[in-house]
Write a protein that holds these residues in place. Sequence first.
Motif, PDB file in Angstrom:
ATOM      1  N   ALA A  48     -30.246 -78.964 -16.841  1.00  0.00           N
ATOM      2  CA  ALA A  48     -31.964 -79.910 -15.582  1.00  0.00           C
ATOM      3  C   ALA A  48     -32.333 -81.661 -15.515  1.00  0.00           C
ATOM      4  N   THR A  49     -31.968 -81.278 -14.109  1.00  0.00           N
ATOM      5  CA  THR A  49     -32.913 -82.445 -13.532  1.00  0.00           C
ATOM      6  C   THR A  49     -34.360 -82.603 -13.163  1.00  0.00           C
ATOM      7  N   LEU A  50     -34.774 -83.240 -13.349  1.00  0.00           N
ATOM      8  CA  LEU A  50     -36.705 -83.456 -12.277  1.00  0.00           C
ATOM      9  C   LEU A  50     -36.646 -85.076 -11.792  1.00  0.00           C
ATOM     10  N   THR A  51     -37.265 -85.842 -10.573  1.00  0.00           N
ATOM     11  CA  THR A  51     -37.359 -87.169 -10.692  1.00  0.00           C
ATOM     12  C   THR A  51     -38.612 -86.617  -9.397  1.00  0.00           C
ATOM     13  N   ILE A  52     -39.684 -87.442  -9.192  1.00  0.00           N
ATOM     14  CA  ILE A  52     -40.313 -87.268  -8.684  1.00  0.00           C
ATOM     15  C   ILE A  52     -40.296 -88.543  -7.819  1.00  0.00           C
ATOM     16  N   GLU A  53     -40.774 -88.409  -6.742  1.00  0.00           N
ATOM     17  CA  GLU A  53     -40.666 -90.681  -6.051  1.00  0.00           C
ATOM     18  C   GLU A  53     -41.961 -90.439  -5.043  1.00  0.00           C
ATOM     19  N   THR A  54     -42.404 -91.371  -5.003  1.00  0.00           N
ATOM     20  CA  THR A  54     -44.397 -91.236  -4.783  1.00  0.00           C
ATOM     21  C   THR A  54     -44.449 -92.793  -4.665  1.00  0.00           C
ATOM     22  N   THR A  55     -45.570 -93.202  -4.061  1.00  0.00           N
ATOM     23  CA  THR A  55     -46.213 -94.203  -3.427  1.00  0.00           C
ATOM     24  C   THR A  55     -47.333 -94.983  -4.467  1.00  0.00           C
ATOM     25  N   GLY A  56     -47.649 -95.807  -4.283  1.00  0.00           N
ATOM     26  CA  GLY A  56     -48.439 -95.749  -5.657  1.00  0.00           C
ATOM     27  C   GLY A  56     -48.607 -96.093  -6.920  1.00  0.00           C
ATOM     28  N   ASP A  57     -49.103 -95.633  -7.228  1.00  0.00           N
ATOM     29  CA  ASP A  57     -49.797 -94.569  -8.631  1.00  0.00           C
ATOM     30  C   ASP A  57     -49.816 -93.596  -8.835  1.00  0.00           C
ATOM     31  N   PRO A  58     -49.377 -92.903  -9.177  1.00  0.00           N
ATOM     32  CA  PRO A  58     -49.647 -91.020  -8.483  1.00  0.00           C
ATOM     33  C   PRO A  58     -49.748 -90.696  -9.784  1.00  0.00           C
ATOM     34  N   ASP A  59     -49.699 -91.326 -11.131  1.00  0.00           N
ATOM     35  CA  ASP A  59     -50.375 -90.227 -13.120  1.00  0.00           C
ATOM     36  C   ASP A  59     -49.219 -89.257 -12.610  1.00  0.00           C
ATOM     37  N   VAL A  60     -47.886 -89.485 -13.136  1.00  0.00           N
ATOM     38  CA  VAL A  60     -46.925 -89.126 -13.054  1.00  0.00           C
ATOM     39  C   VAL A  60     -46.360 -89.252 -15.320  1.00  0.00           C
ATOM     40  N   ASP A  61     -47.296 -88.049 -15.603  1.00  0.00           N
ATOM     41  CA  ASP A  61     -46.523 -88.109 -17.336  1.00  0.00           C
ATOM     42  C   ASP A  61     -45.746 -88.271 -17.571  1.00  0.00           C
ATOM     43  N   LEU A  62     -44.330 -89.007 -18.057  1.00  0.00           N
ATOM     44  CA  LEU A  62     -42.805 -88.537 -17.851  1.00  0.00           C
ATOM     45  C   LEU A  62     -42.973 -87.655 -18.944  1.00  0.00           C
ATOM     46  N   LEU A  63     -44.022 -87.133 -20.224  1.00  0.00           N
ATOM     47  CA  LEU A  63     -43.461 -85.849 -21.138  1.00  0.00           C
ATOM     48  C   LEU A  63     -44.017 -84.163 -20.337  1.00  0.00           C
ATOM     49  N   ASP A  64     -44.427 -84.689 -19.032  1.00  0.00           N
ATOM     50  CA  ASP A  64     -45.307 -83.482 -18.747  1.00  0.00           C
ATOM     51  C   ASP A  64     -43.741 -83.119 -17.938  1.00  0.00           C
ATOM     52  N   VAL A  65     -43.021 -84.634 -17.508  1.00  0.00           N
ATOM     53  CA  VAL A  65     -41.678 -84.089 -16.656  1.00  0.00           C
ATOM     54  C   VAL A  65     -41.062 -83.317 -16.740  1.00  0.00           C
ATOM     55  N   VAL A  66     -40.537 -83.781 -18.344  1.00  0.00           N
ATOM     56  CA  VAL A  66     -40.060 -83.708 -19.335  1.00  0.00           C
ATOM     57  C   VAL A  66     -39.914 -81.959 -19.867  1.00  0.00           C
ATOM     58  N   ASP A  67     -40.911 -81.571 -19.960  1.00  0.00           N
ATOM     59  CA  ASP A  67     -41.262 -80.203 -20.010  1.00  0.00           C
ATOM     60  C   ASP A  67     -41.683 -79.369 -19.075  1.00  0.00           C
ATOM     61  N   VAL A  68     -41.834 -79.442 -17.929  1.00  0.00           N
ATOM     62  CA  VAL A  68     -41.958 -78.353 -16.780  1.00  0.00           C
ATOM     63  C   VAL A  68     -40.145 -78.340 -16.771  1.00  0.00           C
ATOM     64  N   ALA A  69     -39.162 -79.192 -16.764  1.00  0.00           N
ATOM     65  CA  ALA A  69     -37.138 -78.801 -16.262  1.00  0.00           C
ATOM     66  C   ALA A  69     -37.597 -78.241 -17.992  1.00  0.00           C
ATOM     67  N   ARG A  70     -37.828 -78.715 -19.203  1.00  0.00           N
ATOM     68  CA  ARG A  70     -37.439 -77.857 -20.328  1.00  0.00           C
ATOM     69  C   ARG A  70     -37.393 -76.242 -19.765  1.00  0.00           C
ATOM     70  N   ASP A  71     -38.490 -76.269 -19.594  1.00  0.00           N
ATOM     71  CA  ASP A  71     -39.182 -74.920 -19.531  1.00  0.00           C
ATOM     72  C   ASP A  71     -39.351 -73.857 -18.609  1.00  0.00           C
ATOM     73  N   ALA A  72     -38.371 -74.308 -16.760  1.00  0.00           N
ATOM     74  CA  ALA A  72     -37.414 -74.045 -16.646  1.00  0.00           C
ATOM     75  C   ALA A  72     -36.847 -73.252 -16.799  1.00  0.00           C
ATOM     76  N   MET A  73     -35.962 -73.160 -17.655  1.00  0.00           N
ATOM     77  CA  MET A  73     -34.423 -72.392 -17.630  1.00  0.00           C
ATOM     78  C   MET A  73     -35.095 -71.286 -18.940  1.00  0.00           C
ATOM     79  N   SER A  74     -33.926 -69.937 -19.378  1.00  0.00           N
ATOM     80  CA  SER A  74     -34.416 -68.810 -19.754  1.00  0.00           C
ATOM     81  C   SER A  74     -35.025 -69.632 -21.793  1.00  0.00           C
TER      82      SER A  74
END
Length: 310
Positions: A201-227
Amino acid sequence: MSKQLPDVQASEPEVAVGLSQVGVTGVEKLVKLAREDKRPIVLMAEFEVYVDLPQGRKGIDMSRNMEVIDETLEDAVAEPVYRVEEMCGETAERLLEKHDYTTTATVEMEAEFVVQDETPASGRPTQGTVDIVAAATAREGEPTREEIGAHVTGMTVCPCSQQMMSQRASEKLAELGVGEREVREFLEAVPQAGHSQRGHATLTIETTGDPDVDLLDVVDVARDAMSARIYNLAKRPDEDAMTYAAHANAKFVEDCVRSMAEGVVDEFDHLDDDAVVTMKQSNDESIHQHNAHAERVAEFGTLRGEVNGD
């Protein structure tokens, strides 16, 4: 007295065609990812750095440009950073300032990141690795866009093959005299076999400014999207737990991307509507020679509307 050598790079090319990206790849640097009240995480990161080239210029002067790029990256990684995507953004902005003939600068970074895990049944500590990706693009007169994301692996089970095995089990149990209600309860409690595969799984989020996106939250969302998640360390109870969890949550490759979308909307509901979310899922098929792939790229506002049924 030595003669001034001609600047061939600044001359006009024989074919006057502008180039969208010219630069260097494979530039390795140590990056210190700072954490509050903890030692920084040291990453061995690989960078790709590009600028655009106007049609009237032959080249970017690769040797001098590499010196500029190296100095700029060295300045960026000299101190611990809290957001690698912000570091890429600052680097891109500096490169834009130092190249008077460019209008766009892009910096991309990838590094292996170690995550601390706990096995699902035995509760033992273990480590896993994910690939984190960050990028930024600076353009004249526009806000710099920054991207953070990760590539992760997991496990998926095919719902179609599982349904066929469930039908086979149902028919056999009926032949043995087991009642319809008992058969249904059994199949609900014991998910049947389906062909499984390792998913990417690949998940990326592209923004302007400081969106407060925690890298570990991105990892968790991607891992939990599978079976199911997978782990480097697995005792027999853990293997049983992973196998059961995956078969109780069978998903097509398309389902994984949709689950990722749902997770993004739930976890990052503070994002601006124009944030761009990229979600990809590729499965290494176990009973086919080909692999399966699905993806979606959408602005967050659009994605939220679809997930919430607006």
